[in-house]
Scaffold this active site. Structure first.
Site, PDB file in Angstrom:
ATOM      1  N   ASP A  63       0.865  -1.177   0.000  1.00 20.49           N
ATOM      2  CA  ASP A  63       0.000   0.000   0.000  1.00 20.49           C
ATOM      3  C   ASP A  63       0.905   1.231   0.000  1.00 20.49           C
ATOM      4  O   ASP A  63       1.628   1.481   0.974  1.00 20.49           O
ATOM      5  CB  ASP A  63      -0.910  -0.030   1.235  1.00 20.49           C
ATOM      6  CG  ASP A  63      -1.952   1.079   1.197  1.00 20.49           C
ATOM      7  OD1 ASP A  63      -1.655   2.163   0.635  1.00 20.49           O
ATOM      8  OD2 ASP A  63      -3.062   0.872   1.721  1.00 20.49           O
ATOM      9  N   ALA A  94      -9.208   9.557  -5.263  1.00 17.55           N
ATOM     10  CA  ALA A  94      -9.789  10.696  -4.558  1.00 17.55           C
ATOM     11  C   ALA A  94     -11.048  10.166  -3.883  1.00 17.55           C
ATOM     12  O   ALA A  94     -11.741   9.324  -4.454  1.00 17.55           O
ATOM     13  CB  ALA A  94     -10.143  11.819  -5.527  1.00 17.55           C
ATOM     14  N   TYR A 154     -14.248  16.173 -12.397  1.00 16.75           N
ATOM     15  CA  TYR A 154     -12.931  15.553 -12.178  1.00 16.75           C
ATOM     16  C   TYR A 154     -12.228  16.281 -11.019  1.00 16.75           C
ATOM     17  O   TYR A 154     -11.431  15.701 -10.296  1.00 16.75           O
ATOM     18  CB  TYR A 154     -12.103  15.577 -13.461  1.00 16.75           C
ATOM     19  CG  TYR A 154     -10.931  14.617 -13.450  1.00 16.75           C
ATOM     20  CD1 TYR A 154     -11.127  13.245 -13.264  1.00 16.75           C
ATOM     21  CD2 TYR A 154      -9.626  15.070 -13.622  1.00 16.75           C
ATOM     22  CE1 TYR A 154     -10.052  12.366 -13.256  1.00 16.75           C
ATOM     23  CE2 TYR A 154      -8.554  14.194 -13.612  1.00 16.75           C
ATOM     24  CZ  TYR A 154      -8.773  12.847 -13.428  1.00 16.75           C
ATOM     25  OH  TYR A 154      -7.699  11.983 -13.415  1.00 16.75           O
ATOM     26  N   LYS A 161      -3.557  15.529 -10.966  1.00 14.74           N
ATOM     27  CA  LYS A 161      -2.882  15.104 -12.206  1.00 14.74           C
ATOM     28  C   LYS A 161      -1.947  16.201 -12.729  1.00 14.74           C
ATOM     29  O   LYS A 161      -0.903  15.903 -13.301  1.00 14.74           O
ATOM     30  CB  LYS A 161      -3.892  14.699 -13.279  1.00 14.74           C
ATOM     31  CG  LYS A 161      -4.657  13.401 -12.989  1.00 14.74           C
ATOM     32  CD  LYS A 161      -3.761  12.185 -12.828  1.00 14.74           C
ATOM     33  CE  LYS A 161      -4.581  10.880 -12.821  1.00 14.74           C
ATOM     34  NZ  LYS A 161      -3.729   9.704 -12.496  1.00 14.74           N
ATOM     35  N   LEU A 193     -12.322  -0.239 -13.249  1.00 14.97           N
ATOM     36  CA  LEU A 193     -13.038  -0.348 -11.979  1.00 14.97           C
ATOM     37  C   LEU A 193     -13.156   1.031 -11.328  1.00 14.97           C
ATOM     38  O   LEU A 193     -14.219   1.423 -10.855  1.00 14.97           O
ATOM     39  CB  LEU A 193     -12.295  -1.314 -11.053  1.00 14.97           C
ATOM     40  CG  LEU A 193     -12.866  -1.498  -9.646  1.00 14.97           C
ATOM     41  CD1 LEU A 193     -14.211  -2.196  -9.696  1.00 14.97           C
ATOM     42  CD2 LEU A 193     -11.906  -2.294  -8.767  1.00 14.97           C
TER      43      LEU A 193
HETATM   44  O1  0WE Z   1      -8.380   9.374 -13.116  1.00 15.34           O
HETATM   45  C1  0WE Z   1      -9.504   8.941 -13.325  1.00 15.34           C
HETATM   46  C2  0WE Z   1     -10.325   8.349 -12.189  1.00 15.34           C
HETATM   47  C3  0WE Z   1      -9.559   8.087 -10.944  1.00 15.34           C
HETATM   48  C4  0WE Z   1     -10.408   7.877  -9.729  1.00 15.34           C
HETATM   49  C5  0WE Z   1     -11.650   7.266  -9.745  1.00 15.34           C
HETATM   50  C6  0WE Z   1     -12.359   7.095  -8.558  1.00 15.34           C
HETATM   51  C7  0WE Z   1     -13.751   6.493  -8.515  1.00 15.34           C
HETATM   52  C8  0WE Z   1     -14.008   5.818  -7.196  1.00 15.34           C
HETATM   53  C9  0WE Z   1      -9.912   8.325  -8.531  1.00 15.34           C
HETATM   54  N1  0WE Z   1     -10.594   8.175  -7.376  1.00 15.34           N
HETATM   55  C10 0WE Z   1     -11.789   7.556  -7.374  1.00 15.34           C
HETATM   56  N2  0WE Z   1     -12.428   7.410  -6.176  1.00 15.34           N
HETATM   57  C11 0WE Z   1     -13.526   6.631  -6.040  1.00 15.34           C
HETATM   58  O2  0WE Z   1     -14.094   6.545  -4.927  1.00 15.34           O
HETATM   59  N3  0WE Z   1     -10.036   9.018 -14.580  1.00 15.34           N
HETATM   60  C12 0WE Z   1      -9.269   9.647 -15.633  1.00 15.34           C
HETATM   61  C13 0WE Z   1     -11.373   8.501 -14.928  1.00 15.34           C
HETATM   62  C14 0WE Z   1     -12.358   9.610 -14.700  1.00 15.34           C
HETATM   63  O3  0WE Z   1     -12.795   9.891 -13.475  1.00 15.34           O
HETATM   64  C15 0WE Z   1     -13.644  10.975 -13.581  1.00 15.34           C
HETATM   65  C16 0WE Z   1     -13.715  11.371 -14.911  1.00 15.34           C
HETATM   66  C17 0WE Z   1     -12.891  10.498 -15.647  1.00 15.34           C
HETATM   67  C18 0WE Z   1     -12.618  10.533 -17.110  1.00 15.34           C
HETATM   68  C19 0WE Z   1     -14.363  11.665 -12.599  1.00 15.34           C
HETATM   69  C20 0WE Z   1     -15.163  12.721 -12.960  1.00 15.34           C
HETATM   70  C21 0WE Z   1     -15.238  13.119 -14.279  1.00 15.34           C
HETATM   71  C22 0WE Z   1     -14.523  12.457 -15.271  1.00 15.34           C
END
Ligand code: 0WE
Length: 254
Positions: A63, A94, A154, A161, A193
């Site tokens: 972890d 996040a 996001y 990022k 996921l």
């Molecule tokens: O970087 C990402 C997602 C990363 C992510 C996803 C989650 C969902 C579950 C980080 N933390 C969490 N926490 C959780 O509890 N992406 C590039 C995919 C993504 O995520 C979004 C996007 C896109 C595209 C969130 C909002 C809007 C667009």
């Protein structure tokens, strides 16, 4: 297996939809020896079944939120492999509430956690890996367009990022003298996921396919192929960069 085989440690395997898994498949194909790192016991069973499909690959638990676990992991990697040639960091988080509503409501704790898990983990891993990368090598992390333009919801992940891409440049500067290259891949949206927990992902994938020059979504195997390229000698002159694998989406103004 010859001892000329190169070893790569991959962080962030959760299941077969993980970007880390698509990268693992391509690197396996390219002849790398793989150390695959999953976060905890919960993800261990899923990881074990996947790793069993990769001849020679070994699973490790770590972890990245804990310095002691990182130190212990890299002791294990040193004992088993002595030399590391590559690191793939495909880790982000996040708190779910931060990916809803407006960025202005980001909490101190949500900001801290997202930056700790999604950004600092790369710095910690790079520092721990560098002493094992005695023959030079490459470090790769995963970014997203939301780092540079506003993607609604996001939110703090976009800010994280942006910090990740800046960290890639500073790490590339620090590690260049050791012939260690550091780059990010900015991938278009993919149904992983992590992404499945996001409401409106379906609409986002549709909009992406509509607006991207290639008129489709990104195949995770394409991210894997770019990771294999960045790890290879074909990319020996590339460091500190963020390379888009997004079907051209980012070039469009309207
Ligand atoms: O970087 C990402 C997602 C990363 C992510 C996803 C989650 C969902 C579950 C980080 N933390 C969490 N926490 C959780 O509890 N992406 C590039 C995919 C993504 O995520 C979004 C996007 C896109 C595209 C969130 C909002 C809007 C667009």
């Amino acid at each position: 297996m010859s001892d000329t085989q190169k070893t790569v440690a991959i962080f962030g395997l959760a299941n077969k939809r993980s970007i880390a898994w698509a990268i693992a498949l391509k690197l396996q194909e390219a002849g790398y020896r793989l150390a695959i790192v999953y976060q905890n016991e919960r993800l261990e069973q899923e990881a074990r079944d996947l790793i069993a499909d990769l001849p020679g690959a070994v699973g490790f638990m770590c972890d990245l939120s804990y310095d002691e676990q990182i130190a212990k992991l890299f002791e294990e990697l040193r004992a088993r492999y002595s030399v590391l040639h590559g690191v793939v960091h495909s880790v982000a988080f996040a708190p779910a509430e931060e990916l809803k509503g407006e960025f202005i409501n980001t909490t101190r704790e949500g900001f801290r956690i997202s930056h700790d898990v999604s950004v600092y983990s790369l710095v910690a891993v790079a520092r721990a890996a560098a002493p094992l990368m005695t023959e030079g090598g490459a470090i790769i992390t995963m970014s997203y367009f939301g780092a540079e333009k506003v993607v609604p919801k996001y939110n703090v992940m976009g800010v994280a990022k942006a910090a990740l891409e800046a960290s890639v440049r500073y790490l590339a500067s620090d590690l260049g003298a050791k012939s260690i290259r550091v780059n990010a891949i900015s991938a278009g949206p993919i149904k992983t996921l992590a992404a499945r927990g996001i409401s409106g992902l379906g609409d986002m994938l549709r909009a992406h396919a509509e607006r991207a020059p290639l008129k489709r979504n990104v195949d995770p195997a394409e991210v894997g192929g770019t990771a294999a390229f960045l790890l290879s000698d074909a990319a020996s002159g590339i460091t500190g960069e963020t390379i888009y694998v997004d079907c051209g989406y980012n070039i469009m103004g309207f």
